[in-house]
Design a protein around this motif. Structure first.
Motif, mmCIF file in Angstrom:
data_model
loop_
_atom_site.group_PDB
_atom_site.id
_atom_site.type_symbol
_atom_site.label_atom_id
_atom_site.label_comp_id
_atom_site.label_asym_id
_atom_site.label_seq_id
_atom_site.Cartn_x
_atom_site.Cartn_y
_atom_site.Cartn_z
ATOM 1 N N ARG A 129 2.205 -42.809 26.696
ATOM 2 C CA ARG A 129 2.363 -44.228 26.338
ATOM 3 C C ARG A 129 3.279 -44.371 25.127
ATOM 4 N N ARG A 130 3.251 -43.413 24.232
ATOM 5 C CA ARG A 130 4.063 -43.485 23.012
ATOM 6 C C ARG A 130 5.461 -42.901 23.210
ATOM 7 N N GLY A 131 5.786 -42.491 24.439
ATOM 8 C CA GLY A 131 7.112 -41.958 24.709
ATOM 9 C C GLY A 131 7.291 -40.533 24.250
ATOM 10 N N THR A 132 6.343 -39.676 24.601
ATOM 11 C CA THR A 132 6.342 -38.306 24.118
ATOM 12 C C THR A 132 7.528 -37.489 24.613
ATOM 13 N N GLY A 133 7.833 -36.444 23.854
ATOM 14 C CA GLY A 133 8.718 -35.404 24.347
ATOM 15 C C GLY A 133 7.914 -34.412 25.168
ATOM 16 N N GLU A 272 18.391 -29.473 23.066
ATOM 17 C CA GLU A 272 16.944 -29.238 22.986
ATOM 18 C C GLU A 272 16.642 -27.890 22.343
ATOM 19 N N VAL A 273 17.473 -26.888 22.621
ATOM 20 C CA VAL A 273 17.279 -25.576 21.992
ATOM 21 C C VAL A 273 17.559 -25.678 20.504
ATOM 22 N N GLY A 274 18.631 -26.393 20.137
ATOM 23 C CA GLY A 274 18.953 -26.582 18.725
ATOM 24 C C GLY A 274 17.836 -27.292 17.977
ATOM 25 N N ARG A 288 6.581 -29.619 7.662
ATOM 26 C CA ARG A 288 6.113 -30.145 8.945
ATOM 27 C C ARG A 288 6.846 -31.457 9.203
ATOM 28 N N VAL A 289 7.599 -31.513 10.286
ATOM 29 C CA VAL A 289 8.478 -32.646 10.544
ATOM 30 C C VAL A 289 8.253 -33.190 11.949
ATOM 31 N N THR A 290 8.629 -34.446 12.131
ATOM 32 C CA THR A 290 8.578 -35.055 13.454
ATOM 33 C C THR A 290 9.856 -34.703 14.209
#
Length: 337
Positions: A129-133, A272-274, A288-290
């Motif tokens: 619902r939150r648009g996850t990866g 995506e790998v980067g 810790r980052v988003t």
């Protein structure tokens, strides 16, 4: 085969007093007592309770868990956070895990929570619902070596004979493979007493709304949806482990292993790998980052000139050279231009 020396020496049980955590406590204590009877090693058990200070009656939950720990003759740790009624779920979770990590460090132990299969499915739906990866489809990824509980022939939840967790900073979730229904059946079989959290009936929280929506579905539709999501989670966990293994292999390369990182490795990698490589490099520096933060940082790495720097957060920055970059704790410096 897991060696005895690899197992956790203590397990810190996060016990709220609710149904799920009471079944976790009962199951783990039964396993410990069985090991003691047959002369097998078992970890020290510590009951940890967090009174978030959000609900008026939460002090009664703390009293209930405190008495229970005394009844089981287990070590007990408690924290009161005084968050107030306006606190968010994220604030409560952050404060709770901060305390649990402190207790785990005190006992050199492993945190254990009572998350189960229904929690996994609800979290997947929340993330969607939150648009996850893609990582949002494998929440609560267990350690590959961890054992999980199962329902035996009589419907009782138990751990495998060698089911104690390995030493790790990751959270152990031994109930992850069983459903809320099986947990309730175990509680009824052993006549376990537990506390009801009245907020579980409220639609104020997204998780509750999702849970209530699933509950009113026709049983066949609910079973079909939850089974498909569970199978998707299992596949995503396998893919995530394989991806993480490959990222770990790349990070051992000389170009990425030193304090100055080869910028071209990130410039030439697929996006995506980067993102995953840079995310792990930041994590190794304690940041810790988003994912949006990492994506912005990767754009900076690809576009900013030598001598520039990108502020990842108030605590962290990326300094850029012509062919290299360096991640360091932020000081009073200029942001990306």
């Amino acid at each position: 085969m897991i060696m005895q020396s690899q197992l956790a020496t203590a397990v810190v049980l996060a016990v709220s007093g609710g149904l799920d955590s009471m079944v976790l406590l009962d199951m783990v204590v039964r396993q410990q007592r069985y090991c003691q009877r047959v002369g097998q090693a078992a970890p020290n058990l510590v009951v940890a309770h967090v009174n978030h200070g959000i609900r008026l009656g939460s002090h009664r939950d703390a009293l209930f868990v405190r008495r229970l720990a005394r009844q089981y003759e287990l070590s007990y740790r408690e924290a009161t956070l005084h968050l107030g009624p306006l606190a968010s779920e994220a604030q409560a979770r952050e404060g709770r895990y901060r305390f649990l990590r402190q207790v785990a460090a005190e006992y050199d132990g492993r945190i254990a929570t009572a998350h189960h299969r229904d929690d996994v499915i609800e979290t997947m739906l929340i993330n969607l619902r939150r648009g996850t990866g893609w990582r949002g489809l494998s929440p609560m990824l267990p350690e590959a070596a961890d054992a999980h509980s199962y329902a035996n022939a009589s419907g009782e939840l138990c751990l495998p004979e060698s089911g104690w967790p390995v030493a790790s900073t990751a959270v152990w979730r031994p109930l992850l493979q069983v459903s809320r229904r099986e947990i309730a059946q175990h509680a009824a079989r052993h006549q376990l007493v537990y506390r009801e959290d009245e907020t579980n009936a409220s639609d104020e929280y997204l998780r509750n709304r999702i849970r209530h929506t699933l509950a009113v579905m026709p049983p066949e539709d609910r079973q079909n949806i939850t089974q498909q999501l569970w199978q998707l989670w299992q596949r995503q966990c396998q893919l995530r482990r394989a991806f993480d293994d490959e990222v770990a292999r790349l990070l051992r390369l000389p170009q990425l292993a030193g304090p100055q990182i080869d910028r071209y490795m990130l410039l030439l990698a697929p996006e995506e790998v980067g993102v995953e490589l840079l995310r792990e490099l930041l994590l190794r520096q304690g940041e810790r980052v988003t994912i949006p933060q990492v994506q912005r940082a990767l754009i900076a790495v690809k576009t900013l000139g030598a001598g520039k720097r990108h502020i990842v957060s108030p605590q962290c920055q990326i300094v850029l050279g012509k062919e290299w970059l360096r991640i360091e704790r932020a000081t009073a410096s200029r942001a990306s231009k």
